[in-house]
Motif scaffolding. Structure first.
Motif, PDB file in Angstrom:
ATOM      1  N   TYR A 192       0.971  -4.583  -3.934  1.00 34.73           N
ATOM      2  CA  TYR A 192       2.009  -3.570  -3.672  1.00 34.73           C
ATOM      3  C   TYR A 192       2.964  -3.459  -4.862  1.00 34.73           C
ATOM      4  CZ  TYR A 192       6.245  -1.599  -1.495  1.00 34.73           C
ATOM      5  OH  TYR A 192       7.352  -0.842  -1.212  1.00 34.73           O
ATOM      6  N   LEU A 193       3.408  -4.598  -5.370  1.00 34.66           N
ATOM      7  CA  LEU A 193       4.349  -4.605  -6.488  1.00 34.66           C
ATOM      8  C   LEU A 193       3.701  -4.111  -7.776  1.00 34.66           C
ATOM      9  CD1 LEU A 193       6.140  -8.032  -5.828  1.00 34.66           C
ATOM     10  CD2 LEU A 193       7.045  -5.738  -5.388  1.00 34.66           C
ATOM     11  N   LYS A 194       2.421  -4.454  -7.956  1.00 31.37           N
ATOM     12  CA  LYS A 194       1.719  -4.062  -9.186  1.00 31.37           C
ATOM     13  C   LYS A 194       1.049  -2.697  -9.064  1.00 31.37           C
ATOM     14  CE  LYS A 194       2.547  -7.903 -11.444  1.00 31.37           C
ATOM     15  NZ  LYS A 194       1.533  -8.958 -11.604  1.00 31.37           N
ATOM     16  N   LYS A 195       1.216  -2.049  -7.902  1.00 32.82           N
ATOM     17  CA  LYS A 195       0.627  -0.723  -7.662  1.00 32.82           C
ATOM     18  C   LYS A 195      -0.897  -0.736  -7.842  1.00 32.82           C
ATOM     19  CE  LYS A 195       4.891   1.639  -9.095  1.00 32.82           C
ATOM     20  NZ  LYS A 195       5.369   1.731  -7.704  1.00 32.82           N
ATOM     21  N   LYS A 196      -1.512  -1.731  -7.195  1.00 36.92           N
ATOM     22  CA  LYS A 196      -2.965  -1.849  -7.229  1.00 36.92           C
ATOM     23  C   LYS A 196      -3.518  -1.544  -5.838  1.00 36.92           C
ATOM     24  CE  LYS A 196      -3.343  -5.098 -11.055  1.00 36.92           C
ATOM     25  NZ  LYS A 196      -3.904  -6.388 -11.522  1.00 36.92           N
ATOM     26  N   PRO A 197      -4.266  -0.463  -5.694  1.00 32.49           N
ATOM     27  CA  PRO A 197      -4.722  -0.006  -4.377  1.00 32.49           C
ATOM     28  C   PRO A 197      -5.653  -0.987  -3.654  1.00 32.49           C
ATOM     29  CG  PRO A 197      -4.909   1.735  -6.023  1.00 32.49           C
ATOM     30  CD  PRO A 197      -4.637   0.467  -6.764  1.00 32.49           C
ATOM     31  N   ILE A 198      -5.669  -0.847  -2.338  1.00 37.06           N
ATOM     32  CA  ILE A 198      -6.558  -1.613  -1.477  1.00 37.06           C
ATOM     33  C   ILE A 198      -7.321  -0.637  -0.581  1.00 37.06           C
ATOM     34  CG2 ILE A 198      -6.736  -3.468   0.219  1.00 37.06           C
ATOM     35  CD1 ILE A 198      -3.952  -4.375  -0.555  1.00 37.06           C
ATOM     36  N   ILE A 199      -8.614  -0.869  -0.449  1.00 37.16           N
ATOM     37  CA  ILE A 199      -9.415  -0.165   0.552  1.00 37.16           C
ATOM     38  C   ILE A 199      -9.619  -1.155   1.696  1.00 37.16           C
ATOM     39  CG2 ILE A 199     -11.620   0.938   1.097  1.00 37.16           C
ATOM     40  CD1 ILE A 199     -11.878   1.596  -1.899  1.00 37.16           C
ATOM     41  N   ILE A 200      -9.291  -0.741   2.898  1.00 38.79           N
ATOM     42  CA  ILE A 200      -9.396  -1.634   4.053  1.00 38.79           C
ATOM     43  C   ILE A 200     -10.229  -0.976   5.148  1.00 38.79           C
ATOM     44  CG2 ILE A 200      -8.074  -2.489   6.038  1.00 38.79           C
ATOM     45  CD1 ILE A 200      -5.936  -3.393   4.156  1.00 38.79           C
ATOM     46  N   SER A 201     -11.172  -1.729   5.687  1.00 41.17           N
ATOM     47  CA  SER A 201     -11.832  -1.316   6.924  1.00 41.17           C
ATOM     48  C   SER A 201     -11.431  -2.334   7.988  1.00 41.17           C
ATOM     49  CB  SER A 201     -13.358  -1.286   6.767  1.00 41.17           C
ATOM     50  OG  SER A 201     -13.901  -2.594   6.784  1.00 41.17           O
ATOM     51  N   THR A 202     -11.100  -1.871   9.168  1.00 39.30           N
ATOM     52  CA  THR A 202     -10.629  -2.780  10.205  1.00 39.30           C
ATOM     53  C   THR A 202     -10.855  -2.203  11.597  1.00 39.30           C
ATOM     54  OG1 THR A 202      -8.683  -3.966  11.063  1.00 39.30           O
ATOM     55  CG2 THR A 202      -8.281  -1.822  10.029  1.00 39.30           C
ATOM     56  N   GLU A 203     -11.068  -3.101  12.542  1.00 37.65           N
ATOM     57  CA  GLU A 203     -11.171  -2.678  13.937  1.00 37.65           C
ATOM     58  C   GLU A 203      -9.785  -2.519  14.565  1.00 37.65           C
ATOM     59  OE1 GLU A 203     -13.667  -5.471  15.971  1.00 37.65           O
ATOM     60  OE2 GLU A 203     -15.274  -5.309  14.487  1.00 37.65           O
ATOM     61  N   LYS A 204      -8.759  -3.001  13.865  1.00 34.95           N
ATOM     62  CA  LYS A 204      -7.398  -2.914  14.371  1.00 34.95           C
ATOM     63  C   LYS A 204      -6.826  -1.518  14.121  1.00 34.95           C
ATOM     64  CE  LYS A 204      -7.416  -7.394  15.152  1.00 34.95           C
ATOM     65  NZ  LYS A 204      -7.534  -7.937  16.523  1.00 34.95           N
ATOM     66  N   SER A 205      -6.034  -1.033  15.069  1.00 36.67           N
ATOM     67  CA  SER A 205      -5.312   0.217  14.841  1.00 36.67           C
ATOM     68  C   SER A 205      -4.091  -0.081  13.968  1.00 36.67           C
ATOM     69  CB  SER A 205      -4.857   0.811  16.174  1.00 36.67           C
ATOM     70  OG  SER A 205      -3.876  -0.027  16.776  1.00 36.67           O
ATOM     71  N   ILE A 206      -3.470   0.955  13.453  1.00 34.99           N
ATOM     72  CA  ILE A 206      -2.258   0.761  12.656  1.00 34.99           C
ATOM     73  C   ILE A 206      -1.187   0.071  13.491  1.00 34.99           C
ATOM     74  CG2 ILE A 206      -0.403   1.901  11.388  1.00 34.99           C
ATOM     75  CD1 ILE A 206      -3.082   1.933   9.954  1.00 34.99           C
ATOM     76  N   ASP A 207      -1.056   0.490  14.746  1.00 35.76           N
ATOM     77  CA  ASP A 207      -0.057  -0.133  15.630  1.00 35.76           C
ATOM     78  C   ASP A 207      -0.331  -1.624  15.823  1.00 35.76           C
ATOM     79  OD1 ASP A 207       1.306   2.230  15.937  1.00 35.76           O
ATOM     80  OD2 ASP A 207       0.379   2.756  17.846  1.00 35.76           O
ATOM     81  N   GLU A 208      -1.597  -1.987  15.923  1.00 41.91           N
ATOM     82  CA  GLU A 208      -1.945  -3.404  16.106  1.00 41.91           C
ATOM     83  C   GLU A 208      -1.627  -4.214  14.850  1.00 41.91           C
ATOM     84  OE1 GLU A 208      -5.638  -3.563  19.251  1.00 41.91           O
ATOM     85  OE2 GLU A 208      -6.028  -2.629  17.296  1.00 41.91           O
ATOM     86  N   ILE A 209      -1.832  -3.611  13.683  1.00 48.38           N
ATOM     87  CA  ILE A 209      -1.489  -4.306  12.432  1.00 48.38           C
ATOM     88  C   ILE A 209       0.023  -4.479  12.332  1.00 48.38           C
ATOM     89  CG2 ILE A 209      -1.647  -4.261   9.911  1.00 48.38           C
ATOM     90  CD1 ILE A 209      -4.160  -2.552  10.184  1.00 48.38           C
ATOM     91  N   VAL A 210       0.756  -3.460  12.753  1.00 46.26           N
ATOM     92  CA  VAL A 210       2.222  -3.539  12.755  1.00 46.26           C
ATOM     93  C   VAL A 210       2.677  -4.656  13.690  1.00 46.26           C
ATOM     94  CG1 VAL A 210       4.352  -2.351  13.419  1.00 46.26           C
ATOM     95  CG2 VAL A 210       2.588  -1.121  12.136  1.00 46.26           C
ATOM     96  N   SER A 211       2.059  -4.741  14.865  1.00 47.23           N
ATOM     97  CA  SER A 211       2.430  -5.775  15.843  1.00 47.23           C
ATOM     98  C   SER A 211       2.141  -7.168  15.296  1.00 47.23           C
ATOM     99  CB  SER A 211       1.666  -5.561  17.155  1.00 47.23           C
ATOM    100  OG  SER A 211       2.030  -4.340  17.752  1.00 47.23           O
ATOM    101  N   TRP A 212       1.066  -7.269  14.519  1.00 46.73           N
ATOM    102  CA  TRP A 212       0.707  -8.574  13.937  1.00 46.73           C
ATOM    103  C   TRP A 212       1.704  -8.976  12.859  1.00 46.73           C
ATOM    104  CZ3 TRP A 212      -1.472  -9.650   8.919  1.00 46.73           C
ATOM    105  CH2 TRP A 212      -1.826 -10.994   8.764  1.00 46.73           C
TER     106      TRP A 212
END
Length: 243
Positions: A192-212
């Motif tokens: 995030y600080l170095k502005k280096k992108p990430i590609i993520i595949s996940t079974e979690k919804s955005i809300d579930e990641i936020v809750s985690w």
């Protein structure tokens, strides 16, 4: 080309040293040296060179052999959701050099998340973007196994911090622990600080990641700049019907 000069050229090509440990060459023209000679006797790239370099880039990225043929062209579109998902991933690739954004792909198993992620990564590699693929659970195992040796741990961490683009497949698979969060936050925050992108595949919804963990989720969402593909629960798992 006169016959004398042609003969000299052929002798030069035939004198390229053979490597005894190779029974067959992938390119019989240059004997896998990736250079040959033109009509003027000058060394020039062989026509196989671009193909070879593309294969080397894929090898270095860590993408498993089974995923290397997963392209946008052979991504199966069975409904409007998958069509929109593929088009969004293609659009992401087309704009990547301008936006430098991340990509998040969420959904149940078997909807094509990994295929889209791999196709995206292969497309970026074709644009000379350095990418690294890793299965999320494998990354955690590698980090935990090296944690007692500081030098090895730093080297292992750098595998996920340094590449221009990191593709984490099956993000948050299983039950993440507090130790997992420590590793994940360090990697995500660094990127995030170095502005280096990430590609993520996940079974979690955005809300579930936020809750985690909201700190991790907010960084990922900000980095994505709207490049979030969400498959609904109505999309069937293709693996149950694959022939």
């Amino acid at each position: 080309m006169n016959e004398t000069f042609k003969k000299i050229l052929m002798e030069r090509v035939n004198n390229i040293p053979k490597r005894d440990n190779i029974k067959e060459y992938e390119c019989p023209i240059c004997r896998d040296l990736h250079y040959t000679f033109n009509d003027l006797g000058q060394a020039v790239p062989c026509k196989c060179k671009d193909k070879f370099e593309s294969k080397e880039k894929l090898k270095k990225c860590g993408l498993d052999e089974v995923f290397k043929n997963k392209t946008f062209r052979n991504y199966k579109v069975n409904n409007e959701t998958q069509l929109a998902a593929r088009d969004k991933a293609i659009n992401y690739c087309n704009n990547f050099l301008d936006t430098n954004s991340s990509l998040i792909i969420t959904g149940r198993p078997g909807v094509g998340k990994t295929h889209l992620g791999a196709a995206t990564m292969i497309n970026l590699i074709g644009k000379n973007v350095l990418c690294k693929y890793e299965l999320y659970t494998t990354m955690l195992i590698n980090l935990k196994q090296s944690v007692m040796d500081e030098t090895n741990f730093i080297r292992e961490m750098d595998k996920y911090k340094v590449p221009r683009v990191l593709f984490l497949d099956d993000f948050l698979k299983g039950k993440p622990t507090d130790a997992d969060l420590k590793y994940i936050f360090e990697i995500v925050n660094e990127r995030y600080l170095k502005k280096k992108p990430i590609i993520i595949s996940t079974e979690k919804s955005i809300d579930e990641i936020v809750s985690w963990d909201e700190a991790v989720a907010s960084r990922l969402v900000e980095m994505a700049q709207g490049n979030i593909i969400e498959f609904g629960t109505d999309i069937e798992n293709y693996r149950f019907y694959a022939k």
